[in-house]
Write an enzyme that holds these catalytic residues in place. Sequence first.
Site, PDB file in Angstrom:
ATOM      1  N   GLY A 129       6.593  52.148  34.998  1.00 48.92           N
ATOM      2  CA  GLY A 129       6.702  53.435  34.303  1.00 48.92           C
ATOM      3  C   GLY A 129       7.587  54.352  35.140  1.00 48.92           C
ATOM      4  O   GLY A 129       8.395  53.893  35.956  1.00 48.92           O
TER       5      GLY A 129
ATOM      6  N   GLU B 199       3.160  68.185  19.325  1.00 50.92           N
ATOM      7  CA  GLU B 199       4.443  67.577  18.956  1.00 50.92           C
ATOM      8  C   GLU B 199       4.296  66.693  17.715  1.00 50.92           C
ATOM      9  O   GLU B 199       5.129  66.734  16.807  1.00 50.92           O
ATOM     10  CB  GLU B 199       5.001  66.792  20.152  1.00 50.92           C
ATOM     11  CG  GLU B 199       5.493  67.747  21.237  1.00 50.92           C
ATOM     12  CD  GLU B 199       5.866  67.093  22.564  1.00 50.92           C
ATOM     13  OE1 GLU B 199       6.417  67.804  23.410  1.00 50.92           O
ATOM     14  OE2 GLU B 199       5.604  65.895  22.758  1.00 50.92           O
TER      15      GLU B 199
END
Length: 440
Positions: A17, A176
């Site tokens: 990541g 979002e």
Amino acid sequence: MNPEPHTKKHIVIIGAGFGGMACAFRLARLSNVAVTLVDKRNHHLFQPLLYQVATSTLTAPDIARSVRSIFKTHQNVDVRFDEAKRIHRHSKRVEFSSGYSLEYDYLVLATGVRTSFFGNDHWQKHTLQLKSLSEAFEIRKSVLKNLELADQSSHEEERNKLATVVIVGGGPTGVELAGAFSDLIKRTMRNSFRNFDARTQRIVLLEGMPDLLTPFSEEQRLYAKRHLEGLGVEVKTNSFVEDIQPEEVHLQGGEVIHSGAIIWAAGVEGMNIAKKLDVPVSRANKVLVNPNLTIPGSPELYVIGDAAAINQEDGSSVPGVAPAAVQGGEFVADHIRKSILGHPVPEKFNYADKGKMAVIGKGAAIVDIKGRRVEGWFGWLIWLFVHLIFLVDFRSKLAVLINWFWSYVQNSPGSRVFTSTSSEISVAEKASSERDHESS
Ligand SMILES: Cc1cc2nc3c(=O)[nH]c(=O)nc-3n(C[C@H](O)[C@H](O)[C@H](O)COP(=O)(O)OP(=O)(O)OC[C@H]3O[C@@H](n4cnc5c(N)ncnc54)[C@H](O)[C@@H]3O)c2cc1C
């Protein structure tokens, strides 16, 4: 086989990541180390834009890249597709789910977090989550499929349920998603159906606290709430979820919301592998690290990014955001380099907070950079620019830029494609309703 034993220090990084990648990139420049970068997925994922895959603006290759391809020119980085299962701290060895094991001189644990249901694990099967590409596609499929079924349904109750998306959690991900779904369904798709008015779609955003987006200023929180309401999102703050049943959200106080797509965006916790290290963990199961990101009793084992609970001098914790993971990865790479060379090592990781931002539908965002606050369209431009910079390579940046430009100019995000056929969906729906019937 472990690479070149005794000639080079072997550094194993678990997790590709933000943190693991930043650490690997910095170590890749050194000639005296061999790095093995392991991930259970074959790709690095840009999670901050995952909601745009769920809501059809972007597609998988825009925000994900094969880890192997990223490191193809770095000869001292070996990429391994495997899942770490156990770390033997005292013999400095990692065991993988494939049965393979690796010895290390230094280990960097960068495994991130997973979705937490705060002890209500049975809610998982009734909800959709957003941590991976497959989960993003599942959300997309669920919402778009429900709209198709709503267009075919002649029962008002059924149609209302299908046309309701509930998002639990008023943090950046929930906000979002709510803004983007409202844009997609109520605006872009408003003329797409003949038997169903997409503008009647309910998008409900639930938050247990009195406000959305708690880390932002009161003014910006209010701006976000008003903007979402202007987009047609039902924002319900002070709304605690008491229970989740198939297609039902039960709120404290007795209200029940019927919904064909319940998205859980309310909490995260550390991964099992981190818990198994046998060192103290935080309430969210993140590893409580030393100030230099090592763990007590193992100076060669570092935990970075979301997996770590890092206390700061003012008593607050380093937030679980991408810049903190990147900074942690770079700090650890430097720490390891100095330790190998026998140079003095920094005693403390200092997180540099570069600011925070959240997008609230097309053309609006809130941005707070060290107290300088911007809202609206200009905030959205800053948000766009920052996210483009952090995408992993030029191809992703270009693809995302073109997609954004196209959606903005055409008022029409993405392809809105999902892959199941109508027969597959009706078989799956039938099986799931029979399962629910049996278990209730
Ligand atoms: C939907 C969403 C939106 C977000 N939006 C923002 C945002 O706008 N801005 C922001 O700054 N941050 C955002 N974040 C948070 C940000 O993505 C994280 O803080 C960041 O990804 C943490 O980086 P990391 O390296 O610690 O973990 P991750 O990026 O999660 O990487 C962990 C990696 O470890 C791998 N892994 C896990 N367990 C194992 C194992 N046992 N063996 C092998 N591999 C394993 C995983 O496959 C993964 O690739 C968002 C997160 C999500 C989910």
